[in-house]
Write a protein that holds these residues in place. Structure first.
Motif, short mmCIF file in Angstrom:
data_model
loop_
_atom_site.label_atom_id
_atom_site.label_comp_id
_atom_site.label_asym_id
_atom_site.label_seq_id
_atom_site.Cartn_x
_atom_site.Cartn_y
_atom_site.Cartn_z
N ASP A 115 44.64 51.03 32.57
CA ASP A 115 43.29 51.15 32.04
C ASP A 115 42.89 49.88 31.29
OD1 ASP A 115 43.10 53.69 33.09
OD2 ASP A 115 43.60 54.71 31.21
N TYR A 116 43.85 49.29 30.57
CA TYR A 116 43.56 48.09 29.80
C TYR A 116 43.12 46.95 30.72
CZ TYR A 116 44.09 44.33 26.39
OH TYR A 116 43.85 43.26 25.56
N ASN A 117 43.92 46.68 31.75
CA ASN A 117 43.57 45.60 32.68
C ASN A 117 42.25 45.89 33.40
OD1 ASN A 117 45.72 43.92 32.13
ND2 ASN A 117 46.97 44.62 33.84
N ALA A 118 42.04 47.15 33.77
CA ALA A 118 40.81 47.51 34.46
C ALA A 118 39.58 47.25 33.60
CB ALA A 118 40.85 48.98 34.88
N GLU A 119 39.65 47.61 32.34
CA GLU A 119 38.50 47.42 31.44
C GLU A 119 38.20 45.94 31.22
OE1 GLU A 119 36.36 49.74 30.41
OE2 GLU A 119 37.56 51.04 31.73
N ILE A 120 39.23 45.14 31.11
CA ILE A 120 39.02 43.69 30.94
C ILE A 120 38.36 43.10 32.17
CG2 ILE A 120 40.20 41.47 30.71
CD1 ILE A 120 40.11 43.02 28.10
N LEU A 121 38.85 43.48 33.36
CA LEU A 121 38.26 42.96 34.60
C LEU A 121 36.81 43.39 34.76
CD1 LEU A 121 41.25 43.41 37.09
CD2 LEU A 121 40.51 41.32 35.92
N LYS A 122 36.52 44.64 34.42
CA LYS A 122 35.14 45.12 34.50
C LYS A 122 34.23 44.34 33.54
CE LYS A 122 36.21 49.64 34.29
NZ LYS A 122 36.00 51.11 34.30
N ILE B 198 31.62 36.73 36.17
CA ILE B 198 32.81 36.06 36.72
C ILE B 198 33.31 36.85 37.92
CG2 ILE B 198 35.21 35.40 36.28
CD1 ILE B 198 34.39 34.71 33.45
N GLU B 199 33.56 36.15 39.01
CA GLU B 199 34.01 36.82 40.23
C GLU B 199 35.51 37.11 40.15
OE1 GLU B 199 32.47 35.68 43.99
OE2 GLU B 199 31.10 34.20 43.11
N ILE B 200 35.88 38.33 40.56
CA ILE B 200 37.28 38.75 40.57
C ILE B 200 37.72 38.94 42.02
CG2 ILE B 200 38.95 40.49 39.84
CD1 ILE B 200 37.72 38.92 37.51
N ILE B 201 38.79 38.25 42.39
CA ILE B 201 39.33 38.31 43.75
C ILE B 201 40.79 38.78 43.68
CG2 ILE B 201 39.93 37.00 45.82
CD1 ILE B 201 36.93 37.15 45.39
N PHE B 202 41.10 39.84 44.40
CA PHE B 202 42.50 40.24 44.55
C PHE B 202 43.10 39.40 45.67
CE2 PHE B 202 41.17 44.69 43.01
CZ PHE B 202 41.43 44.34 41.70
N ALA B 203 44.27 38.80 45.43
CA ALA B 203 44.95 37.96 46.42
C ALA B 203 46.35 38.53 46.59
CB ALA B 203 45.00 36.51 45.95
N THR B 204 46.60 39.16 47.72
CA THR B 204 47.77 39.99 47.86
C THR B 204 48.39 39.93 49.25
OG1 THR B 204 48.51 42.31 47.69
CG2 THR B 204 46.27 41.95 48.46
N GLY B 205 49.61 40.39 49.35
CA GLY B 205 50.24 40.55 50.66
C GLY B 205 49.85 41.87 51.31
N ARG B 206 49.22 42.74 50.55
CA ARG B 206 48.84 44.06 51.07
C ARG B 206 47.72 43.97 52.11
NH1 ARG B 206 49.06 48.69 46.92
NH2 ARG B 206 50.63 48.06 45.38
N PRO B 207 47.66 44.95 53.01
CA PRO B 207 46.49 45.07 53.88
C PRO B 207 45.33 45.66 53.08
CG PRO B 207 48.02 46.85 54.33
CD PRO B 207 48.70 45.95 53.34
#
Length: 268
Positions: free
Chosen positions: A27-34, A41-50
């Motif tokens: 929840d902490y990380n989610a609130e900061i990103l929101k 500020i643009e947030i991009i997830f960069a992952t090995g996941r599909p």
């Protein structure tokens, strides 16, 4: 909020970096990103996941931006449509299957091709991976593969066995690189494909200078991104090479390291 470094985009690796030990977004990380998204500020997830296993995290922070998936082999829009893709050629794809068939003892092979997820068999390492990533609609049996232009290839197994396999792949297949994203996860990606090149493509299309991006990572597949960014941040649990190349070191992923660094950096 203070943004005197003029950061316009933040790209974050997920497993081992943004997500906790249970592969969840706190929840902490989610609130900061929101809060950062609300501040432009643009947030991009960069992952090995599909994409399928990224979507719930995007939804959790109301993020309608693109995602870098499959270790940079693709960039997907908010609906999962590929905007950029670099798949493996047919010959290399078939060589991977051959190498697996010669080294399959205690190893599971997962392949993402043509929008479908194939696995060699359901066994311990696969179940462990599937629980972590929440992938659905799995096809069991590599003989069912229809398109030999792989976007994601993942071997799961004991680290020592994967080290031997990594050496064989790097010697035998000229158009692919074998890199670890976790001690038990060996990822095979087309030569020249990495998260950094996908991030370059994305930033170029958005007209964002690389000096105005911040990157978070923990493992070898994040290293090129760390070096590309104006500000590269390693979490405390990162491998030494990533920490040595980073500009800052945040707390570990199980201590909300990304969120706490961002809160302090931007004075949220």
């Amino acid at each position: 909020m203070n943004n005197d470094k003029n950061i316009k985009l933040i790209a974050a690796d997920m497993d081992g970096t943004l997500l906790d030990n249970n592969a969840e977004l706190s929840d902490y990380n989610a609130e900061i990103l929101k809060a950062l998204i609300k501040n432009g500020i643009e947030i991009i997830f960069a992952t090995g996941r599909p994409f399928e296993s990224v979507k719930k995290f995007k939804d959790a922070i109301n993020n309608d931006n693109c995602s870098i998936i499959c270790n940079g082999a693709a960039v997907a829009d908010t609906n999962g449509k590929f905007l950029y893709t670099k798949s493996m050629d047919e010959n290399s794809s078939k060589m991977i299957i051959d190498l697996f068939n010669k080294n399959k003892d205690g190893i599971c092979l997962n392949i993402y091709s043509d929008g479908k997820y194939y696995i060699s068999e359901e066994e311990f390492y696969f179940k462990k991976y599937i629980e972590r990533e929440g992938i659905k609609n799995i096809i069991v049996g590599l003989e069912k593969i229809e398109v030999f232009e792989f976007v994601k290839v993942l071997f799961l197994g004991e680290h020592e066995k994967l080290l031997t396999l990594q050496e064989n792949i790097n010697k035998s297949i000229q158009n692919a690189d074998a890199v670890f994203s976790h001690p038990e996860f060996l990822e095979i990606i087309p030569k020249g494909v990495n998260k950094a090149n996908a991030l370059k493509w994305l930033c170029d299309n958005k007209k964002i200078d690389y000096k105005n991006i911040m990157v978070f990572g923990d493992n070898y597949n994040d290293l090129d991104m760390i070096n590309l960014a104006g500000i590269g941040v390693a979490v405390q649990n990162a491998v030494d090479e990533v920490k040595n190349n980073a500009d800052y070191i945040a707390l570990s992923h199980d201590k909300d390291g990304v969120g706490k660094f961002l809160k302090e950096f931007f004075e949220l």
